[in-house]
Design a protein around this motif. Structure first.
Motif, PDB file in Angstrom:
ATOM      1  N   LYS A  16       0.838  -1.220   0.000  1.00 49.94           N
ATOM      2  CA  LYS A  16       0.000   0.000   0.000  1.00 49.94           C
ATOM      3  C   LYS A  16       0.864   1.257   0.000  1.00 49.94           C
ATOM      4  O   LYS A  16       0.656   2.152  -0.800  1.00 49.94           O
ATOM      5  CB  LYS A  16      -0.933   0.019   1.217  1.00 49.94           C
ATOM      6  N   LEU A  54      -1.322   1.173  18.124  1.00 50.62           N
ATOM      7  CA  LEU A  54      -0.262   0.324  17.560  1.00 50.62           C
ATOM      8  C   LEU A  54       0.779  -0.129  18.581  1.00 50.62           C
ATOM      9  O   LEU A  54       1.453  -1.141  18.376  1.00 50.62           O
ATOM     10  CB  LEU A  54       0.444   1.035  16.391  1.00 50.62           C
ATOM     11  N   ARG A  74     -11.354   7.838  13.331  1.00 54.79           N
ATOM     12  CA  ARG A  74     -12.016   8.066  12.029  1.00 54.79           C
ATOM     13  C   ARG A  74     -12.954   9.273  12.097  1.00 54.79           C
ATOM     14  O   ARG A  74     -13.007  10.079  11.150  1.00 54.79           O
ATOM     15  CB  ARG A  74     -12.782   6.795  11.652  1.00 54.79           C
TER      16      ARG A  74
HETATM   17  N1  Z5A Z   1      -6.020  -1.252  11.364  1.00 50.50           N
HETATM   18  C1  Z5A Z   1      -7.091  -1.899  11.940  1.00 50.50           C
HETATM   19  O1  Z5A Z   1      -6.907  -2.909  12.624  1.00 50.50           O
HETATM   20  N2  Z5A Z   1      -8.345  -1.409  11.754  1.00 50.50           N
HETATM   21  C2  Z5A Z   1      -8.609  -0.300  11.039  1.00 50.50           C
HETATM   22  O2  Z5A Z   1      -9.768   0.120  10.909  1.00 50.50           O
HETATM   23  C3  Z5A Z   1      -7.483   0.373  10.415  1.00 50.50           C
HETATM   24  C4  Z5A Z   1      -6.203  -0.136  10.620  1.00 50.50           C
HETATM   25  C5  Z5A Z   1      -7.725   1.609   9.611  1.00 50.50           C
HETATM   26  C6  Z5A Z   1      -1.625  -0.020  10.720  1.00 50.50           C
HETATM   27  O3  Z5A Z   1      -1.846   0.020   9.351  1.00 50.50           O
HETATM   28  C7  Z5A Z   1      -2.425  -1.120  11.365  1.00 50.50           C
HETATM   29  O4  Z5A Z   1      -3.743  -0.676  11.695  1.00 50.50           O
HETATM   30  C8  Z5A Z   1      -2.625  -2.285  10.437  1.00 50.50           C
HETATM   31  C9  Z5A Z   1      -4.104  -2.631  10.520  1.00 50.50           C
HETATM   32  C10 Z5A Z   1      -4.648  -1.760  11.599  1.00 50.50           C
HETATM   33  N3  Z5A Z   1      -1.809  -3.310  10.918  1.00 50.50           N
HETATM   34  N4  Z5A Z   1      -1.412  -4.287  10.300  1.00 50.50           N
HETATM   35  N5  Z5A Z   1      -0.944  -5.194   9.886  1.00 50.50           N
HETATM   36  P1  Z5A Z   1      -0.713   0.389   8.313  1.00 50.50           P
HETATM   37  O5  Z5A Z   1      -1.393   0.472   7.001  1.00 50.50           O
HETATM   38  O6  Z5A Z   1       0.034   1.548   8.771  1.00 50.50           O
HETATM   39  O7  Z5A Z   1       0.302  -0.852   8.427  1.00 50.50           O
HETATM   40  P2  Z5A Z   1       0.558  -2.073   7.510  1.00 50.50           P
HETATM   41  O8  Z5A Z   1      -0.555  -2.841   6.970  1.00 50.50           O
HETATM   42  O9  Z5A Z   1       1.431  -2.825   8.388  1.00 50.50           O
HETATM   43  O10 Z5A Z   1       1.144  -1.465   6.213  1.00 50.50           O
HETATM   44  P3  Z5A Z   1       2.572  -1.606   5.798  1.00 50.50           P
HETATM   45  O11 Z5A Z   1       3.313  -2.460   6.720  1.00 50.50           O
HETATM   46  O12 Z5A Z   1       3.093  -0.226   5.626  1.00 50.50           O
HETATM   47  O13 Z5A Z   1       2.494  -2.447   4.474  1.00 50.50           O
HETATM   48  P4  Z5A Z   1       2.234  -1.952   3.018  1.00 50.50           P
HETATM   49  O14 Z5A Z   1       2.175  -0.458   3.006  1.00 50.50           O
HETATM   50  O15 Z5A Z   1       1.102  -2.649   2.465  1.00 50.50           O
HETATM   51  O16 Z5A Z   1       3.568  -2.461   2.258  1.00 50.50           O
HETATM   52  P5  Z5A Z   1       4.839  -1.628   1.737  1.00 50.50           P
HETATM   53  O17 Z5A Z   1       5.580  -1.046   2.935  1.00 50.50           O
HETATM   54  O18 Z5A Z   1       4.486  -0.745   0.633  1.00 50.50           O
HETATM   55  O19 Z5A Z   1       5.669  -2.847   1.120  1.00 50.50           O
HETATM   56  C11 Z5A Z   1       6.263  -3.841   1.937  1.00 50.50           C
HETATM   57  C12 Z5A Z   1       7.595  -4.288   1.284  1.00 50.50           C
HETATM   58  O20 Z5A Z   1       7.309  -4.958   0.055  1.00 50.50           O
HETATM   59  C13 Z5A Z   1       8.524  -3.124   0.922  1.00 50.50           C
HETATM   60  O21 Z5A Z   1       9.836  -3.528   1.152  1.00 50.50           O
HETATM   61  C14 Z5A Z   1       8.285  -2.921  -0.581  1.00 50.50           C
HETATM   62  O22 Z5A Z   1       9.406  -2.402  -1.241  1.00 50.50           O
HETATM   63  C15 Z5A Z   1       8.008  -4.345  -1.036  1.00 50.50           C
HETATM   64  N6  Z5A Z   1       7.101  -4.423  -2.200  1.00 50.50           N
HETATM   65  C16 Z5A Z   1       5.988  -3.689  -2.440  1.00 50.50           C
HETATM   66  N7  Z5A Z   1       5.409  -4.073  -3.596  1.00 50.50           N
HETATM   67  C17 Z5A Z   1       6.171  -5.083  -4.099  1.00 50.50           C
HETATM   68  C18 Z5A Z   1       6.086  -5.904  -5.276  1.00 50.50           C
HETATM   69  N8  Z5A Z   1       5.072  -5.788  -6.161  1.00 50.50           N
HETATM   70  N9  Z5A Z   1       7.016  -6.848  -5.439  1.00 50.50           N
HETATM   71  C19 Z5A Z   1       8.024  -7.007  -4.549  1.00 50.50           C
HETATM   72  N10 Z5A Z   1       8.171  -6.261  -3.419  1.00 50.50           N
HETATM   73  C20 Z5A Z   1       7.252  -5.320  -3.192  1.00 50.50           C
END
Ligand code: Z5A
Length: 210
Positions: A16, A54, A74
Motif C-alpha cells: 500500500k 499500535l 475516524r
Molecule cells: N487497522 C485496523 O486494525 N483497523 C482499522 O480500521 C485500520 C487499521 C484503519 C496499521 O496500518 C495497522 O492498523 C494495520 C491494521 C490496523 N496493521 N497491520 N498489519 P498500516 O497500514 O500503517 O500498516 P501495515 O498494513 O502494516 O502497512 P505496511 O506495513 O506499511 O504495508 P504496506 O504499506 O502494504 O507495504 P509496503 O511497505 O508498501 O511494502 C512492503 C515491502 O514490500 C517493501 O519492502 C516494498 O518495497 C516491497 N514491495 C511492495 N510491492 C512489491 C512488489 N510488487 N514486489 C516485490 N516487493 C514489493
C-alpha cells in the motif's frame, strides 16, 4: 462538485505505502488536487490515537476499546480533513479506511459485522469510498515482504491465522461490492501491479494513463 474518495486496502506488506505515491503522482498528472492521508491517523489527534492503538503493551487490549478507538480516530479524521477536502472538490487518497475495520476487528478479532456496520453509519452517515483498491496476495508472501522492517507493532505481532481471516474478509467484501472494489493482484512485480492500478483508475474514474 464533491471530490473523489479513493481508499487503498490489503493485509500486511501488500505494498500500500509503495503504491500510494504512484497513485498520487498519477492523479496529480491528471490535474487533480489530491490530499493523501492514512488510517488510523491523518490529523494530529487521530495520529495520537494511532500511537495508542499500535503500541505493544503488557496490558491486554479489549476488542471493544480497539474498535471504538478506530472509530474515534475516524470521526476526527472525517471531521477535520476528509469531509472538508471532499467538499472543496479535492480528491482524497487514504491508506486504509473502514474496510480495514471489517477485516481486522471483524474478520481478525471476531467483532460482529453488524456492530461495525452500526458504528459505520453513526460515524460516516452515508459517506463511503468511491473506489477501493484492494491489493491482494497470499498472506505468507506479504509477511515475508514486511519481515525485514522494524520491530512489529501490536497488529504485526499477530499470527498467520489472524491475517488469513483478514484477507478472506477483504475478499468477501470485494465480492459483495464489485462496483466499489477493484481487486489488484499484488503478488506480481511492481510494474505489473502499477499497470493494473492504472487501468482501474482509467476505467472506473476516467483518469487518463500517464
Ligand atoms: N487497522 C485496523 O486494525 N483497523 C482499522 O480500521 C485500520 C487499521 C484503519 C496499521 O496500518 C495497522 O492498523 C494495520 C491494521 C490496523 N496493521 N497491520 N498489519 P498500516 O497500514 O500503517 O500498516 P501495515 O498494513 O502494516 O502497512 P505496511 O506495513 O506499511 O504495508 P504496506 O504499506 O502494504 O507495504 P509496503 O511497505 O508498501 O511494502 C512492503 C515491502 O514490500 C517493501 O519492502 C516494498 O518495497 C516491497 N514491495 C511492495 N510491492 C512489491 C512488489 N510488487 N514486489 C516485490 N516487493 C514489493
Amino acid at each position: 462538485m464533491r471530490g473523489c474518495f479513493i481508499t487503498l486496502e490489503g493485509v500486511e506488506g501488500v505494498g500500500k505505502t509503495t503504491n500510494l505515491e504512484y497513485i498520487h503522482q498519477r492523479l496529480k498528472a491528471a490535474g487533480k488536487t489530491v490530499v493523501v492521508t492514512r488510517e488510523p491517523g491523518g490529523t494530529a489527534m487521530a495520529e495520537e490515537i494511532r500511537e495508542l492503538l499500535l503500541q505493544q503493551r503488557a496490558e491486554s487490549v479489549s476488542e471493544m476499546a480497539e474498535l471504538l478507538l478506530m472509530f474515534a480516530a475516524r470521526a476526527q479524521h472525517l471531521h477535520s480533513l476528509i469531509i472538508p477536502a471532499l467538499e472543496q472538490g479535492q480528491w482524497v487518497l487514504c491508506d486504509r479506511f473502514t474496510d480495514a475495520t471489517y477485516a481486522y476487528q471483524g474478520g481478525g478479532r471476531g467483532v460482529s459485522q453488524s456492530l461495525i456496520s452500526t458504528l459505520e453509519s453513526m460515524v460516516q452517515a452515508s459517506l463511503r469510498p468511491d473506489l477501493t483498491l484492494l491489493l491482494d496476495l497470499p498472506v505468507e508472501q506479504g509477511l515475508e515482504r514486511a519481515r525485514n522492517r522494524s520491530t512489529p507493532d501490536r497488529f504485526e505481532a499477530e499470527k498467520q491465522r489472524f491475517f488469513e481471516a483478514v484477507r478472506q474478509t477483504y475478499l468477501d467484501r470485494a465480492t459483495a461490492e464489485p462496483e466499489r472494489f477493484a481487486v489488484i493482484d499484488a503478488s506480481v512485480d511492481l510494474a505489473q501491479v502499477q499497470a493494473q492500478i492504472s487501468q482501474q483508475l482509467q476505467q472506473r474514474l476516467g483518469v487518463d494513463p500517464a
